[in-house]
Write a protein that holds these residues in place. Sequence first.
Motif, mmCIF file in Angstrom:
data_model
loop_
_atom_site.group_PDB
_atom_site.id
_atom_site.type_symbol
_atom_site.label_atom_id
_atom_site.label_comp_id
_atom_site.label_asym_id
_atom_site.label_seq_id
_atom_site.Cartn_x
_atom_site.Cartn_y
_atom_site.Cartn_z
ATOM 1 N N ASP A 34 0.853 -1.187 0.000
ATOM 2 C CA ASP A 34 0.000 0.000 0.000
ATOM 3 C C ASP A 34 0.888 1.236 0.000
ATOM 4 O O ASP A 34 1.321 1.717 1.036
ATOM 5 C CB ASP A 34 -0.919 -0.006 1.234
ATOM 6 N N LEU A 35 1.167 1.739 -1.196
ATOM 7 C CA LEU A 35 2.011 2.913 -1.354
ATOM 8 C C LEU A 35 1.163 4.185 -1.337
ATOM 9 O O LEU A 35 -0.038 4.132 -1.604
ATOM 10 C CB LEU A 35 2.774 2.828 -2.680
ATOM 11 N N ASP A 37 -0.766 7.183 -2.672
ATOM 12 C CA ASP A 37 -1.426 7.302 -3.970
ATOM 13 C C ASP A 37 -0.701 8.308 -4.864
ATOM 14 O O ASP A 37 -0.263 9.369 -4.414
ATOM 15 C CB ASP A 37 -2.878 7.747 -3.795
ATOM 16 N N THR A 196 -2.222 -1.576 -9.686
ATOM 17 C CA THR A 196 -2.117 -2.072 -8.316
ATOM 18 C C THR A 196 -0.678 -1.986 -7.813
ATOM 19 O O THR A 196 0.264 -2.382 -8.500
ATOM 20 C CB THR A 196 -2.582 -3.541 -8.249
ATOM 21 N N ASP A 197 -0.502 -1.460 -6.597
ATOM 22 C CA ASP A 197 0.819 -1.457 -5.975
ATOM 23 C C ASP A 197 1.269 -2.899 -5.766
ATOM 24 O O ASP A 197 0.471 -3.785 -5.435
ATOM 25 C CB ASP A 197 0.782 -0.735 -4.618
ATOM 26 N N ARG A 199 5.163 -5.738 -5.723
ATOM 27 C CA ARG A 199 6.611 -5.901 -5.540
ATOM 28 C C ARG A 199 7.203 -6.568 -6.773
ATOM 29 O O ARG A 199 6.619 -7.495 -7.323
ATOM 30 C CB ARG A 199 6.941 -6.755 -4.309
ATOM 31 N N THR A 204 9.181 -2.409 -3.749
ATOM 32 C CA THR A 204 7.813 -1.957 -3.966
ATOM 33 C C THR A 204 7.736 -1.124 -5.241
ATOM 34 O O THR A 204 8.635 -0.341 -5.548
ATOM 35 C CB THR A 204 7.307 -1.119 -2.780
ATOM 36 N N TYR A 206 5.051 1.005 -8.249
ATOM 37 C CA TYR A 206 3.793 1.469 -8.810
ATOM 38 C C TYR A 206 3.620 0.795 -10.172
ATOM 39 O O TYR A 206 4.589 0.556 -10.897
ATOM 40 C CB TYR A 206 3.813 2.983 -9.011
ATOM 41 N N GLU A 207 2.382 0.520 -10.545
ATOM 42 C CA GLU A 207 2.094 -0.086 -11.837
ATOM 43 C C GLU A 207 1.449 0.960 -12.741
ATOM 44 O O GLU A 207 0.373 1.483 -12.442
ATOM 45 C CB GLU A 207 1.163 -1.288 -11.683
ATOM 46 N N SER A 228 9.192 2.405 -6.464
ATOM 47 C CA SER A 228 8.571 3.519 -5.742
ATOM 48 C C SER A 228 9.594 4.457 -5.119
ATOM 49 O O SER A 228 9.268 5.621 -4.833
ATOM 50 C CB SER A 228 7.648 2.981 -4.642
#
Length: 372
Positions: A34-35, A37, A196-197, A199, A204, A206-207, A228
């Motif tokens: 959960d990064l 936003d 979706t965040d 790995r 970690t 971001y997509e 990230s």
Amino acid sequence: MSRNSLKWLPALAVPALVAAGIVAVPLSAGAAVDLPDKTAEEVLLLISDSTEDSFSGTVTKTAELGLPDVDAATGMTSSMGGASGLSAEESSELVSSALELLSGTHEGNVYVSGDSNVRIQIKDELAERIAVLNGTDAWYYDSESNVATHVAIPADLESSLEGKLDGRADETMNPAELANQLLTELEPTTKVAVGTDARVAGRTVYELILTPKASGTLAESVSIAVDSETGLPLQVSVAAAGQDEPAFQVGFTSIDLSDPAADLFTYTPGDGVTVEEQPFPSMPPASDDGPKPDDGSGLVTTGTGWETIVALPAGSAPEGFEGNPMLDQLTTKVDGGRLLSTSLLNVFLTDDGRVFAGSVTVDRLQAAANAE
């Protein structure tokens, strides 16, 4: 354009180089990530702000393109040559290597140090391929043939490139403006969204998801996993319409952000290695109006973006190609010619010898052929 504004280019260039066929793993499941936003523009800004230009890691590529079997292609090319300037054996090896690298799974090690030092080692079951690039030399070694190809890099290349970039100072923009322009240019043909965040390689990400707005393309979407913390693109995945598994995927399975050892970016041929010298390719002249039209090859492009079609005139195929009996095994008969089909690319060979290719449906290629 300042060098700082280009810092993000190596981060994109290395995965792109690998994805082009020199050497991917799904976004990791497991514990939820959960990064904070971010918008699509902010993720692009994260890439452009990246200062990471030294790293190493293991890269894995998988491809499910539905390409012809390599052995079949080898048999087909055995009677080809002439028009391309290659012998039948060289033509066979070239096609087989290309199909092999664009099929199945391959693993390699990638090392990058600064703007000009790159080393890629591709692991095969019984062979190894090594590409080394530094400021003065480029080497490519294939252990199966035991041949090392060498290209000397001109001493003034970097200053020449910088001069061309500085000559376009009117287009200089800061990273935020660059991210905004990328979105503006993509918007007419592509929907850009944050997925979706997750790995990748233990980090970690971001997509960033690019989805074509056009309905006639074979590509369903492109997913880019962006670190990230550093902004490095760590994985690229291309989905084909109607296919559950990614058609093409390339990405890091492990990565180290420390500077690799300097001796990795030199190459010395071993005893018994045949060295072949090749000239440095000439650079096309810069033009404010984009690529020049027909350069003598006869290649013509129609359409834009995802729906671009490349057309070649009759006689462009290698000598012996059209009459080869194995062509029937590699293609299917369609109206007006034969079709070589993969999940991301269709190639239409017309009865009169022309070639049309694109990431579009066959009816689009046939329409382009009929329009000429």
